[in-house]
Design a protein around this motif. Structure first.
Motif, PDB file in Angstrom:
ATOM      1  N   VAL A 200       2.677  -9.103  -0.294  1.00 30.97           N
ATOM      2  CA  VAL A 200       1.281  -8.856   0.448  1.00 30.97           C
ATOM      3  C   VAL A 200       1.247  -7.089   0.119  1.00 30.97           C
ATOM      4  O   VAL A 200       0.180  -6.808  -0.072  1.00 30.97           O
ATOM      5  CB  VAL A 200       1.285  -9.258   1.454  1.00 30.97           C
ATOM      6  CG1 VAL A 200      -0.026  -8.507   2.081  1.00 30.97           C
ATOM      7  CG2 VAL A 200       1.331 -10.654   1.788  1.00 30.97           C
ATOM      8  N   PHE A 201       2.360  -6.397   0.544  1.00 32.25           N
ATOM      9  CA  PHE A 201       2.375  -5.140   0.365  1.00 32.25           C
ATOM     10  C   PHE A 201       3.181  -4.384  -0.512  1.00 32.25           C
ATOM     11  O   PHE A 201       4.466  -4.983  -0.837  1.00 32.25           O
ATOM     12  CB  PHE A 201       2.937  -4.467   1.448  1.00 32.25           C
ATOM     13  CG  PHE A 201       2.046  -5.035   3.054  1.00 32.25           C
ATOM     14  CD1 PHE A 201       0.717  -4.589   2.988  1.00 32.25           C
ATOM     15  CD2 PHE A 201       2.760  -5.615   3.850  1.00 32.25           C
ATOM     16  CE1 PHE A 201      -0.096  -4.991   4.023  1.00 32.25           C
ATOM     17  CE2 PHE A 201       1.856  -6.219   5.122  1.00 32.25           C
ATOM     18  CZ  PHE A 201       0.586  -5.716   5.085  1.00 32.25           C
ATOM     19  N   HIS A 202       2.926  -3.265  -1.340  1.00 34.45           N
ATOM     20  CA  HIS A 202       3.988  -2.535  -2.172  1.00 34.45           C
ATOM     21  C   HIS A 202       3.410  -1.218  -2.312  1.00 34.45           C
ATOM     22  O   HIS A 202       2.064  -0.892  -2.001  1.00 34.45           O
ATOM     23  CB  HIS A 202       3.974  -3.184  -3.440  1.00 34.45           C
ATOM     24  CG  HIS A 202       2.616  -3.444  -4.421  1.00 34.45           C
ATOM     25  ND1 HIS A 202       2.295  -2.493  -5.241  1.00 34.45           N
ATOM     26  CD2 HIS A 202       1.866  -4.298  -4.466  1.00 34.45           C
ATOM     27  CE1 HIS A 202       1.146  -2.672  -5.735  1.00 34.45           C
ATOM     28  NE2 HIS A 202       0.773  -4.032  -5.163  1.00 34.45           N
ATOM     29  N   GLY A 203       4.067  -0.255  -2.790  1.00 30.91           N
ATOM     30  CA  GLY A 203       3.775   1.284  -2.802  1.00 30.91           C
ATOM     31  C   GLY A 203       3.924   1.713  -4.345  1.00 30.91           C
ATOM     32  O   GLY A 203       4.083   1.028  -5.031  1.00 30.91           O
ATOM     33  N   GLY A 204       3.747   3.022  -4.219  1.00 33.48           N
ATOM     34  CA  GLY A 204       4.057   3.771  -5.798  1.00 33.48           C
ATOM     35  C   GLY A 204       2.793   4.191  -6.175  1.00 33.48           C
ATOM     36  O   GLY A 204       1.763   3.428  -5.853  1.00 33.48           O
ATOM     37  N   ARG A 205       2.883   4.957  -7.175  1.00 35.39           N
ATOM     38  CA  ARG A 205       1.550   5.537  -7.812  1.00 35.39           C
ATOM     39  C   ARG A 205       1.215   4.751  -9.008  1.00 35.39           C
ATOM     40  O   ARG A 205       0.057   4.637  -9.585  1.00 35.39           O
ATOM     41  CB  ARG A 205       1.773   6.974  -7.930  1.00 35.39           C
ATOM     42  CG  ARG A 205       1.394   7.889  -6.828  1.00 35.39           C
ATOM     43  CD  ARG A 205       0.252   7.784  -6.263  1.00 35.39           C
ATOM     44  NE  ARG A 205      -0.050   8.760  -5.122  1.00 35.39           N
ATOM     45  CZ  ARG A 205      -1.313   8.802  -4.397  1.00 35.39           C
ATOM     46  NH1 ARG A 205      -2.072   7.691  -4.298  1.00 35.39           N
ATOM     47  NH2 ARG A 205      -1.338   9.507  -3.365  1.00 35.39           N
ATOM     48  N   LEU A 206       2.102   4.359  -9.813  1.00 34.05           N
ATOM     49  CA  LEU A 206       2.267   3.864 -11.173  1.00 34.05           C
ATOM     50  C   LEU A 206       1.722   2.600 -11.246  1.00 34.05           C
ATOM     51  O   LEU A 206       2.253   1.583 -10.596  1.00 34.05           O
ATOM     52  CB  LEU A 206       3.414   4.026 -12.113  1.00 34.05           C
ATOM     53  CG  LEU A 206       4.162   5.365 -12.077  1.00 34.05           C
ATOM     54  CD1 LEU A 206       5.061   5.321 -13.014  1.00 34.05           C
ATOM     55  CD2 LEU A 206       2.970   6.544 -12.414  1.00 34.05           C
ATOM     56  N   ALA A 207       0.393   2.301 -11.970  1.00 37.73           N
ATOM     57  CA  ALA A 207      -0.269   0.922 -11.694  1.00 37.73           C
ATOM     58  C   ALA A 207      -0.081   0.293 -13.024  1.00 37.73           C
ATOM     59  O   ALA A 207      -0.626  -0.902 -13.054  1.00 37.73           O
ATOM     60  CB  ALA A 207      -1.665   1.071 -11.605  1.00 37.73           C
TER      61      ALA A 207
ATOM     62  N   ALA B  78      12.917   7.191 -11.170  1.00 39.18           N
ATOM     63  CA  ALA B  78      12.744   8.454 -11.498  1.00 39.18           C
ATOM     64  C   ALA B  78      11.359   9.130 -10.868  1.00 39.18           C
ATOM     65  O   ALA B  78      11.533  10.239 -10.351  1.00 39.18           O
ATOM     66  CB  ALA B  78      13.134   8.723 -12.935  1.00 39.18           C
ATOM     67  N   VAL B  79      10.451   8.546 -11.313  1.00 41.76           N
ATOM     68  CA  VAL B  79       9.152   9.294 -11.137  1.00 41.76           C
ATOM     69  C   VAL B  79       8.611   8.828  -9.661  1.00 41.76           C
ATOM     70  O   VAL B  79       8.257   9.960  -8.750  1.00 41.76           O
ATOM     71  CB  VAL B  79       8.036   8.642 -11.918  1.00 41.76           C
ATOM     72  CG1 VAL B  79       6.750   8.971 -11.342  1.00 41.76           C
ATOM     73  CG2 VAL B  79       8.009   8.994 -13.457  1.00 41.76           C
ATOM     74  N   GLU B  80       8.925   7.671  -9.067  1.00 45.19           N
ATOM     75  CA  GLU B  80       8.416   7.510  -7.700  1.00 45.19           C
ATOM     76  C   GLU B  80       9.145   8.316  -6.608  1.00 45.19           C
ATOM     77  O   GLU B  80       8.726   8.619  -5.624  1.00 45.19           O
ATOM     78  CB  GLU B  80       8.522   6.057  -7.184  1.00 45.19           C
ATOM     79  CG  GLU B  80       7.220   5.174  -8.361  1.00 45.19           C
ATOM     80  CD  GLU B  80       5.904   5.317  -8.069  1.00 45.19           C
ATOM     81  OE1 GLU B  80       5.750   6.282  -7.384  1.00 45.19           O
ATOM     82  OE2 GLU B  80       5.296   5.011  -8.794  1.00 45.19           O
ATOM     83  N   ALA B  81      10.496   8.285  -6.961  1.00 43.84           N
ATOM     84  CA  ALA B  81      11.321   8.964  -5.790  1.00 43.84           C
ATOM     85  C   ALA B  81      11.936  10.497  -6.381  1.00 43.84           C
ATOM     86  O   ALA B  81      12.030  11.170  -5.259  1.00 43.84           O
ATOM     87  CB  ALA B  81      12.859   8.252  -6.011  1.00 43.84           C
ATOM     88  N   GLY B  82      11.709  11.046  -7.693  1.00 46.91           N
ATOM     89  CA  GLY B  82      12.260  12.111  -7.820  1.00 46.91           C
ATOM     90  C   GLY B  82      10.907  13.017  -8.445  1.00 46.91           C
ATOM     91  O   GLY B  82      11.274  14.102  -8.691  1.00 46.91           O
TER      92      GLY B  82
ATOM     93  N   THR C 138      -3.598   4.688  -3.242  1.00 44.61           N
ATOM     94  CA  THR C 138      -3.322   4.440  -2.010  1.00 44.61           C
ATOM     95  C   THR C 138      -1.743   4.616  -1.758  1.00 44.61           C
ATOM     96  O   THR C 138      -0.901   4.651  -2.827  1.00 44.61           O
ATOM     97  CB  THR C 138      -3.254   2.995  -1.371  1.00 44.61           C
ATOM     98  OG1 THR C 138      -2.486   2.057  -2.194  1.00 44.61           O
ATOM     99  CG2 THR C 138      -4.840   2.576  -1.587  1.00 44.61           C
ATOM    100  N   SER C 139      -1.300   5.127  -0.605  1.00 48.70           N
ATOM    101  CA  SER C 139       0.056   5.698  -0.305  1.00 48.70           C
ATOM    102  C   SER C 139       0.213   5.683   1.083  1.00 48.70           C
ATOM    103  O   SER C 139      -0.666   5.459   1.880  1.00 48.70           O
ATOM    104  CB  SER C 139       0.440   7.089  -0.732  1.00 48.70           C
ATOM    105  OG  SER C 139      -0.557   8.146  -0.444  1.00 48.70           O
TER     106      SER C 139
END
Length: 491
Positions: free
Chosen positions: A228-235, A76-80, A412-413
């Motif tokens: 190794v890689f991942h995205g999104g804002r919520l840590a 919901a948060v990362e896409a919407g 990062t993004s």
């Protein structure tokens, strides 16, 4: 043939017993509390060379009744956006009273409704695998799938999530060959690129599962794969309580970020670090710092070149704070907002070797320069391949090991628009921290090639940080997380 069948039967029986034993231990450990209404794990043979595993109880912790909420909140948060996540959070108290199946369908409706298909695909590939790696009830049982004989096809079956949410994690990292579950329904006619949120429940009988397994080819890769890689804002893991705390803190975070930016932009370097520390920003320096160049007289061989690993866009700022003096920096991607907010001079590189050499040489002639040879950020404890160009520019370079600590937001993004706010998100964290360590200087003019020098610097930084060096590049990262090669327009 008999040997292979016996070996397969033994491995399948071991996996089944291991999963059931761990689940029973988890449930008995919480006597007096209601268990999560999730289906029990099952490992079922189909034919001679196929296995069906019910993965819901492996992905969801039985000790947490709200475990199913977090993955849907990520979607919901990362896409919407934050408003989409707030809607899911506001409705969750009412959804808790529903039976497990109805609650899952309702959360899927709220989380996916109105999302573009490509955004949902990006979240399942870039964001959710990290969450499942971190929060799976039994990662060791999932990893046992990779230990099965290579001839065996393994299918994952889920009733708590649409297949689109878990297939990237289970097939690309764990080693399942196919994921069978509900599908998200698209809109009609001109809205086909958008999702309605309706879960189309498919038939999960033996015949359907056998057909799904027959259509796939057995993978020959080795599992489990490292992330190794991942995205999104919520840590953080967004449980309902943690998500509520984030929304309460969010307005204060924006104000705090503005104050911290003003401190770094307006105050002198020796004072800005002290004042920023009063707001919660910490820069921890390990070991001695290189001395400043002597005042007076020209520097005949130019400034000092600092080569650091790349954690966020704030790496050069963290190094400048550690040195208590300004430095310039070069970067491969730079938004206009980041350039305006930066307290140090920034110069955009073009990925043209000759032009980049000219630009960096010009900056080195005027003073000290920070460069990140990886060319892009990496959140996990890995170092990407170092470009050798930095080893051809100065008679001496100083490797700098940097690491960050953030509790709420990643800085990062890969999206060009979101990248503009990377620095802001770093400063929105309650107590952001940079750890900076200056290593022994390296002499590039020692008769070795620039590639050998670059590899030496990578090994030194990996050793200091406890990271692992890789040969992966910016292109590998962007192909995985964004579906492109990460090429940006240059000035």
């Amino acid at each position: 043939m008999a040997s292979m069948t016996d070996r397969f039967a033994s491995r399948a029986l071991h996996l089944r017993r291991f999963v059931k034993r761990r689940l029973v231990v988890g449930l008995l450990g919480r006597r007096g509390e209601a268990a999560v209404a999730a289906p029990p794990p099952r490992a079922r043979r189909i034919g001679e060379d196929a296995l069906i595993v019910d993965v819901d109880a492996l992905l969801l912790k039985p000790s947490s009744a709200s475990a199913v909420f977090s993955p849907y909140f990520f979607v919901a948060v990362e896409a919407g956006g934050y408003s989409h996540g707030l809607a899911l959070l506001a409705l969750y108290p009412a959804l808790r009273v529903l039976p497990h199946g109805a609650r899952v369908r309702a959360m899927a409706m709220v989380a996916f409704c109105g999302l573009r298909r490509d955004e949902a695909a990006r979240i399942r590939r870039a964001v959710l695998p990290k969450h499942f790696f971190r929060e799976s009830a039994n990662v060791h049982a999932l990893e046992a799938v990779g230990a099965l004989p290579k001839e065996v096809k393994v299918a994952a079956m889920t009733r708590s999530f649409p297949a689109v949410m878990v297939d990237a994690f289970l097939t690309e990292y764990v080693g399942f060959d196919v994921v069978v579950g509900a599908e998200e329904k698209g809109g009609a006619r001109y809205l086909l690129t958008y999702l309605t949120g309706v879960m189309e429940r498919g038939e999960l009988d033996t015949e359907t599962l056998e057909l799904a397994l027959k259509r796939i080819e057995k993978k020959k890769d080795y599992y489990p794969r490292p992330m190794v890689f991942h995205g999104g804002r919520l840590a953080f893991t967004p449980t309902p309580a943690a998500a509520l705390a984030m929304y309460i803190y969010l307005p204060f975070a924006v104000v705090l970020a503005v104050i911290r930016i003003a401190i770094y932009v307006l105050l002198p370097w020796r004072l800005s670090s002290v004042v920023a520390g009063l707001t919660g920003v910490r820069v921890r320096v390990i070991g001695p710092t290189p001395p400043a160049a002597e005042d007076g007289g020209a520097k005949p061989r130019g400034g000092r070149l600092y080569a650091c690993n790349h954690r966020t866009l704030q790496d050069p700022v963290g190094i400048a704070c550690a040195l208590r003096r300004p430095v310039a920096a070069v970067t491969y991607s730079l938004s206009r907002l980041s350039e305006v907010l930066s307290p140090i001079p920034l110069r955009l590189l073009t990925r043209s070797r000759d032009e980049d050499r000219r630009r960096m040489s010009s900056m080195l002639a005027r003073g000290d320069v920070v460069m990140c040879p990886e060319g892009t950020t990496c959140r996990e404890p890995y170092l990407l391949r170092f470009s050798p160009l930095f080893a051809e520019l100065a008679p001496e370079l100083t490797p700098v090991a940097v690491d960050t600590r953030t509790a709420m937001f990643y800085a990062t993004s890969t999206s060009p628009v979101a990248k503009s706010f990377d620095s802001v998100y770093f400063l929105m964290n309650p107590r952001p921290e940079y750890i900076v360590q200056f290593l022994e200087a390296v002499n590039p003019e020692s008769g070795r090639s620039s590639i050998e020098v670059a590899n030496e610097v990578q090994r030194a930084l990996a050793s200091a940080l406890g990271f692992e060096g890789t040969a992966l590049t910016r292109k590998d990262k962007y192909l995985l997380l964004a579906g492109n090669e990460g090429v940006v327009k240059t000035k």
